[in-house]
Design a protein around this motif. Structure first.
Motif, PDB file in Angstrom:
ATOM      1  N   ALA A  17       0.829  -1.217   0.000  1.00 23.10           N
ATOM      2  CA  ALA A  17       0.000   0.000   0.000  1.00 23.10           C
ATOM      3  C   ALA A  17       0.862   1.264   0.000  1.00 23.10           C
ATOM      4  CB  ALA A  17      -0.926   0.005   1.215  1.00 23.10           C
ATOM      5  N   ARG A  18       2.070   1.145   0.555  1.00 22.30           N
ATOM      6  CA  ARG A  18       2.946   2.333   0.609  1.00 22.30           C
ATOM      7  C   ARG A  18       3.802   2.482  -0.641  1.00 22.30           C
ATOM      8  NH1 ARG A  18       6.816   1.899   4.137  1.00 22.30           N
ATOM      9  NH2 ARG A  18       6.385  -0.159   4.993  1.00 22.30           N
ATOM     10  N   TYR A  19       3.613   1.588  -1.613  1.00 23.20           N
ATOM     11  CA  TYR A  19       4.373   1.689  -2.869  1.00 23.20           C
ATOM     12  C   TYR A  19       3.490   2.258  -3.980  1.00 23.20           C
ATOM     13  CZ  TYR A  19       6.219   0.357  -7.397  1.00 23.20           C
ATOM     14  OH  TYR A  19       6.636   0.394  -8.702  1.00 23.20           O
ATOM     15  N   VAL A  20       3.974   3.274  -4.643  1.00 19.21           N
ATOM     16  CA  VAL A  20       3.338   3.802  -5.856  1.00 19.21           C
ATOM     17  C   VAL A  20       4.454   4.011  -6.875  1.00 19.21           C
ATOM     18  CG1 VAL A  20       2.079   5.741  -6.883  1.00 19.21           C
ATOM     19  CG2 VAL A  20       1.478   4.961  -4.600  1.00 19.21           C
ATOM     20  N   GLY A  21       4.414   3.265  -7.968  1.00 21.39           N
ATOM     21  CA  GLY A  21       5.461   3.385  -8.980  1.00 21.39           C
ATOM     22  C   GLY A  21       5.343   4.691  -9.752  1.00 21.39           C
ATOM     23  N   SER A  22       6.449   5.118 -10.310  1.00 21.75           N
ATOM     24  CA  SER A  22       6.404   6.324 -11.140  1.00 21.75           C
ATOM     25  C   SER A  22       7.502   6.242 -12.202  1.00 21.75           C
ATOM     26  CB  SER A  22       6.544   7.582 -10.275  1.00 21.75           C
ATOM     27  OG  SER A  22       7.867   7.755  -9.819  1.00 21.75           O
ATOM     28  N   HIS A  23       7.485   7.188 -13.117  1.00 18.98           N
ATOM     29  CA  HIS A  23       8.458   7.160 -14.219  1.00 18.98           C
ATOM     30  C   HIS A  23       8.602   8.549 -14.831  1.00 18.98           C
ATOM     31  CE1 HIS A  23       9.556   5.565 -18.511  1.00 18.98           C
ATOM     32  NE2 HIS A  23      10.597   6.042 -17.872  1.00 18.98           N
ATOM     33  N   PRO A  24       9.719   9.208 -14.539  1.00 23.97           N
ATOM     34  CA  PRO A  24       9.954  10.497 -15.208  1.00 23.97           C
ATOM     35  C   PRO A  24      10.320  10.266 -16.673  1.00 23.97           C
ATOM     36  CG  PRO A  24      11.835   9.914 -13.813  1.00 23.97           C
ATOM     37  CD  PRO A  24      10.830   8.816 -13.646  1.00 23.97           C
ATOM     38  N   SER A  56      -2.853   0.871  -3.579  1.00 26.56           N
ATOM     39  CA  SER A  56      -2.050   2.033  -3.151  1.00 26.56           C
ATOM     40  C   SER A  56      -2.850   2.887  -2.194  1.00 26.56           C
ATOM     41  CB  SER A  56      -1.699   2.929  -4.350  1.00 26.56           C
ATOM     42  OG  SER A  56      -0.927   2.255  -5.269  1.00 26.56           O
ATOM     43  N   ALA A  57      -2.208   3.320  -1.096  1.00 27.19           N
ATOM     44  CA  ALA A  57      -2.865   4.255  -0.185  1.00 27.19           C
ATOM     45  C   ALA A  57      -2.906   5.627  -0.856  1.00 27.19           C
ATOM     46  CB  ALA A  57      -2.071   4.332   1.115  1.00 27.19           C
ATOM     47  N   GLN A  58      -4.008   6.338  -0.642  1.00 23.37           N
ATOM     48  CA  GLN A  58      -4.114   7.679  -1.231  1.00 23.37           C
ATOM     49  C   GLN A  58      -2.969   8.572  -0.771  1.00 23.37           C
ATOM     50  OE1 GLN A  58      -6.307   8.634  -3.652  1.00 23.37           O
ATOM     51  NE2 GLN A  58      -4.994  10.458  -3.711  1.00 23.37           N
ATOM     52  N   ALA A  59      -2.592   8.422   0.511  1.00 22.85           N
ATOM     53  CA  ALA A  59      -1.498   9.258   1.048  1.00 22.85           C
ATOM     54  C   ALA A  59      -0.190   8.983   0.297  1.00 22.85           C
ATOM     55  CB  ALA A  59      -1.318   8.983   2.539  1.00 22.85           C
ATOM     56  N   ALA A  60       0.008   7.728  -0.104  1.00 19.48           N
ATOM     57  CA  ALA A  60       1.242   7.393  -0.829  1.00 19.48           C
ATOM     58  C   ALA A  60       1.230   8.058  -2.210  1.00 19.48           C
ATOM     59  CB  ALA A  60       1.373   5.878  -0.949  1.00 19.48           C
ATOM     60  N   THR A  61       0.084   8.011  -2.867  1.00 21.39           N
ATOM     61  CA  THR A  61      -0.012   8.666  -4.183  1.00 21.39           C
ATOM     62  C   THR A  61       0.228  10.161  -4.036  1.00 21.39           C
ATOM     63  OG1 THR A  61      -1.593   6.992  -4.897  1.00 21.39           O
ATOM     64  CG2 THR A  61      -1.537   9.017  -6.180  1.00 21.39           C
ATOM     65  N   ASP A  62      -0.364  10.747  -2.999  1.00 26.29           N
ATOM     66  CA  ASP A  62      -0.192  12.196  -2.794  1.00 26.29           C
ATOM     67  C   ASP A  62       1.267  12.553  -2.533  1.00 26.29           C
ATOM     68  OD1 ASP A  62      -2.861  12.523  -3.202  1.00 26.29           O
ATOM     69  OD2 ASP A  62      -3.394  12.649  -1.081  1.00 26.29           O
ATOM     70  N   THR A  63       1.970  11.675  -1.831  1.00 23.30           N
ATOM     71  CA  THR A  63       3.388  11.932  -1.549  1.00 23.30           C
ATOM     72  C   THR A  63       4.197  11.909  -2.856  1.00 23.30           C
ATOM     73  OG1 THR A  63       3.153  10.925   0.618  1.00 23.30           O
ATOM     74  CG2 THR A  63       5.394  11.133  -0.216  1.00 23.30           C
ATOM     75  N   VAL A  64       3.880  10.968  -3.728  1.00 25.05           N
ATOM     76  CA  VAL A  64       4.609  10.907  -5.008  1.00 25.05           C
ATOM     77  C   VAL A  64       4.266  12.137  -5.864  1.00 25.05           C
ATOM     78  CG1 VAL A  64       5.075   9.533  -7.081  1.00 25.05           C
ATOM     79  CG2 VAL A  64       4.728   8.400  -4.886  1.00 25.05           C
ATOM     80  N   ARG A  65       3.015  12.581  -5.761  1.00 28.74           N
ATOM     81  CA  ARG A  65       2.646  13.798  -6.501  1.00 28.74           C
ATOM     82  C   ARG A  65       3.487  14.983  -6.014  1.00 28.74           C
ATOM     83  NH1 ARG A  65      -3.606  14.735  -6.613  1.00 28.74           N
ATOM     84  NH2 ARG A  65      -2.997  16.082  -8.328  1.00 28.74           N
ATOM     85  N   GLU A  66       3.717  15.013  -4.711  1.00 32.90           N
ATOM     86  CA  GLU A  66       4.540  16.085  -4.135  1.00 32.90           C
ATOM     87  C   GLU A  66       5.988  15.998  -4.647  1.00 32.90           C
ATOM     88  OE1 GLU A  66       3.181  18.514  -2.365  1.00 32.90           O
ATOM     89  OE2 GLU A  66       5.162  19.460  -2.358  1.00 32.90           O
ATOM     90  N   LEU A  67       6.485  14.764  -4.757  1.00 29.42           N
ATOM     91  CA  LEU A  67       7.832  14.566  -5.319  1.00 29.42           C
ATOM     92  C   LEU A  67       7.909  15.155  -6.731  1.00 29.42           C
ATOM     93  CD1 LEU A  67      10.646  13.070  -5.734  1.00 29.42           C
ATOM     94  CD2 LEU A  67       9.288  11.113  -6.505  1.00 29.42           C
ATOM     95  N   VAL A  68       6.899  14.829  -7.541  1.00 26.42           N
ATOM     96  CA  VAL A  68       6.883  15.287  -8.933  1.00 26.42           C
ATOM     97  C   VAL A  68       6.845  16.819  -8.979  1.00 26.42           C
ATOM     98  CG1 VAL A  68       5.512  15.271 -11.073  1.00 26.42           C
ATOM     99  CG2 VAL A  68       5.846  13.150  -9.759  1.00 26.42           C
ATOM    100  N   ARG A  69       6.013  17.401  -8.104  1.00 25.99           N
ATOM    101  CA  ARG A  69       5.943  18.876  -8.043  1.00 25.99           C
ATOM    102  C   ARG A  69       7.288  19.465  -7.642  1.00 25.99           C
ATOM    103  NH1 ARG A  69       0.591  18.629  -6.535  1.00 25.99           N
ATOM    104  NH2 ARG A  69       1.074  18.129  -4.381  1.00 25.99           N
ATOM    105  N   ALA A  70       7.924  18.847  -6.632  1.00 25.82           N
ATOM    106  CA  ALA A  70       9.209  19.375  -6.147  1.00 25.82           C
ATOM    107  C   ALA A  70      10.277  19.313  -7.244  1.00 25.82           C
ATOM    108  CB  ALA A  70       9.664  18.594  -4.911  1.00 25.82           C
ATOM    109  N   CYS A  71      10.162  18.321  -8.121  1.00 24.26           N
ATOM    110  CA  CYS A  71      11.119  18.207  -9.237  1.00 24.26           C
ATOM    111  C   CYS A  71      10.681  19.050 -10.430  1.00 24.26           C
ATOM    112  CB  CYS A  71      11.285  16.739  -9.651  1.00 24.26           C
ATOM    113  SG  CYS A  71      12.103  15.738  -8.397  1.00 24.26           S
TER     114      CYS A  71
END
Ligand SMILES: NC(=O)c1ccc[n+]([C@@H]2O[C@H](COP(=O)([O-])OP(=O)(O)OC[C@H]3O[C@@H](n4cnc5c(N)ncnc54)[C@H](O)[C@@H]3O)[C@@H](O)[C@H]2O)c1
Ligand SMILES: O=C(O)C(=O)C[C@]1(C(=O)O)C=C[C@@H](O)C=C1
Length: 381
Positions: A108-115, A145-160
């Motif tokens: 649940a704490r894993y959300v994959g991503s790909h720049p 996936s937990a919603q909080a995990a997705t939101d955290t990855v969204r924050e990563l993307v924004r920060a980058c």
């Protein structure tokens, strides 16, 4: 959503670039790599610190190791950092997720991503804090996936400073087969042909060849893993290209056969039945390039390019851009070609088609040698 402190595991091109982007955005980043020298170089280029993180404090783990190592490293990360969201930047998503389903990790704490940003280079020396700026970054949540995990990855993307696109894992893998993996192989085939071209002929290589072959210079070990992980989606694309290559060969054979012998010898345009079969292939190519989204992921925009001769002297570029600024025109893109014989270059300015004529007039009046605006709309980069 907090993404500090973050841990980046795998400090090569992508991992170190993530570290640099997060550090530049004010986040604390801990670096890990199985190669200590890579981690050291990454720290040296500003990607973060080599100090170990306190496991229970970590908010985000970004796994940026080669595809074959992703699943075990993600699973290990989920265990070592029990409150962290764990993401990866891997180029293919489904296989990793399948391996996680088979594990005992807290998926649940894993959300994959790909720049969708990178380069033909490897390792932390080539890392850049702005690698992801305005580039698409896919986030691929799964059914648990937990919603909080997705939101955290969204924050990563924004920060980058990237542009997020949320996408299903399988849709992502089908998409990258088409927009990344097949293009990569086309570039590889083209560049591979060059090994048979005599050196004196290669002297003629221009920008077109460089454009088509750049990504073929990428690490074969990394790409063997990427292509192997996505072979199911890639094979139909390769077969479709194989068919189209056959059609293209036939069109050129027919074109040749359709020309009367004198015209063929003189290299003149044919008038025979086959002469028109090539054109649809060329037009299809133009149509395809026009479908590539424009800057910031916007709808494709067809700019027009003005080509301005620029002397190879100090201050020439700044004078030219000052002139463009005075004309009130926004330059969307630039490219420079150097004249091999004369001390000058050609600066190609991509501008809004509605402003191209006015800019051409203003620059000519200011004494610049300006090529006629290209009558055909420019293709997006
Ligand atoms: N290169 C690109 O253009 C690009 C773009 C987007 C995503 N990606 C993906 O990003 C990932 C990294 O690619 P890269 O181009 O940065 O590669 P890279 O070779 O530059 O870096 C990979 C790093 O991972 C380290 N590493 C390998 N196995 C490890 C392990 N088990 N534990 C810890 N560290 C380990 C290596 O020492 C190296 O520093 C890949 O999964 C790739 O598919 C690459
Ligand atoms: O070299 C580049 O310019 C890339 O952006 C590389 C590229 C791509 O095909 O878009 C290659 C593979 C990655 O998974 C993501 C990015």
């Amino acid at each position: 959503m907090t993404i500090s402190p973050a841990v980046v595991i795998g400090t090569g091109l992508v991992g170190a670039s993530v570290g640099c982007a997060l550090t530049a955005a004010g986040h604390r980043v801990h670096l890990e790599d199985r190669s200590l020298s890579h981690a050291r170089v990454a720290a040296g280029v500003g990607a973060g610190t080599l100090d170990p993180a306190v496991g229970t404090e970590v908010a985000l783990v970004v796994v940026a190791v080669p595809p074959n190592a992703l699943a075990p490293v993600i699973i290990d990360g989920l265990h070592r950092f029990p409150y962290a969201t764990v993401t990866d930047v891997g180029s293919v998503k489904a296989g990793v997720l399948n391996a996680l389903w088979d594990s005992d990790a807290d998926v649940a704490r894993y959300v994959g991503s790909h720049p969708m940003a990178g380069s033909q280079f490897s390792g932390p020396v080539t890392a850049r804090a702005d690698l992801f700026t305005d580039r698409t970054w896919v986030i691929a949540p799964h059914r648990k996936s937990a919603q909080a995990a997705t939101d955290t990855v969204r924050e990563l993307v924004r920060a980058c400073r990237a542009q997020e696109v949320i996408m299903d894992v399988d849709v992502h893998d089908a998409a990258v087969a088409r927009v990344s993996h097949l293009p990569h192989l086309m570039s590889v085939l083209m560049a591979g042909r060059l090994t048979e071209v005599p050196a004196e002929q290669l002297q003629l290589a221009g920008q077109g060849l460089r454009d088509v072959t750049r990504i073929a210079g990428s690490d074969p070990g990394l790409w063997q893993q990427i292509l192997g992980a996505n072979s199911g989606a890639l094979l139909p694309e390769l077969r479709a290209i194989q068919d189209q290559l056959g059609e293209l060969i036939k069109a050129i054979e027919d074109d040749r056969a359709g020309r009367p012998e004198p015209a063929r010898r003189n290299g003149q345009d044919g008038t025979g039945a086959g002469a028109s079969e090539l054109r649809p292939h060329l037009e299809r190519g133009v149509a395809g390039t026009r479908r590539i989204p424009g800057k910031h992921g916007a709808a494709p925009v067809q700019y027009r390019r003005l080509v301005v001769e620029i002397p190879d002297t100090p201050g020439a570029l700044s004078r030219l851009f000052a002139g463009v600024g005075q004309a009130g025109v926004n330059v969307e893109d630039i490219a420079i070609q150097h004249d091999p014989d004369r001390q000058l270059g050609y600066l190609s300015l991509a501008v809004d088609p509605d402003q191209a004529d006015a800019l051409s007039t203003a620059m000519t009046a200011a004494g610049w040698v300006v090529g006629e605006p290209d009558p055909s709309p420019d293709l997006p980069d």
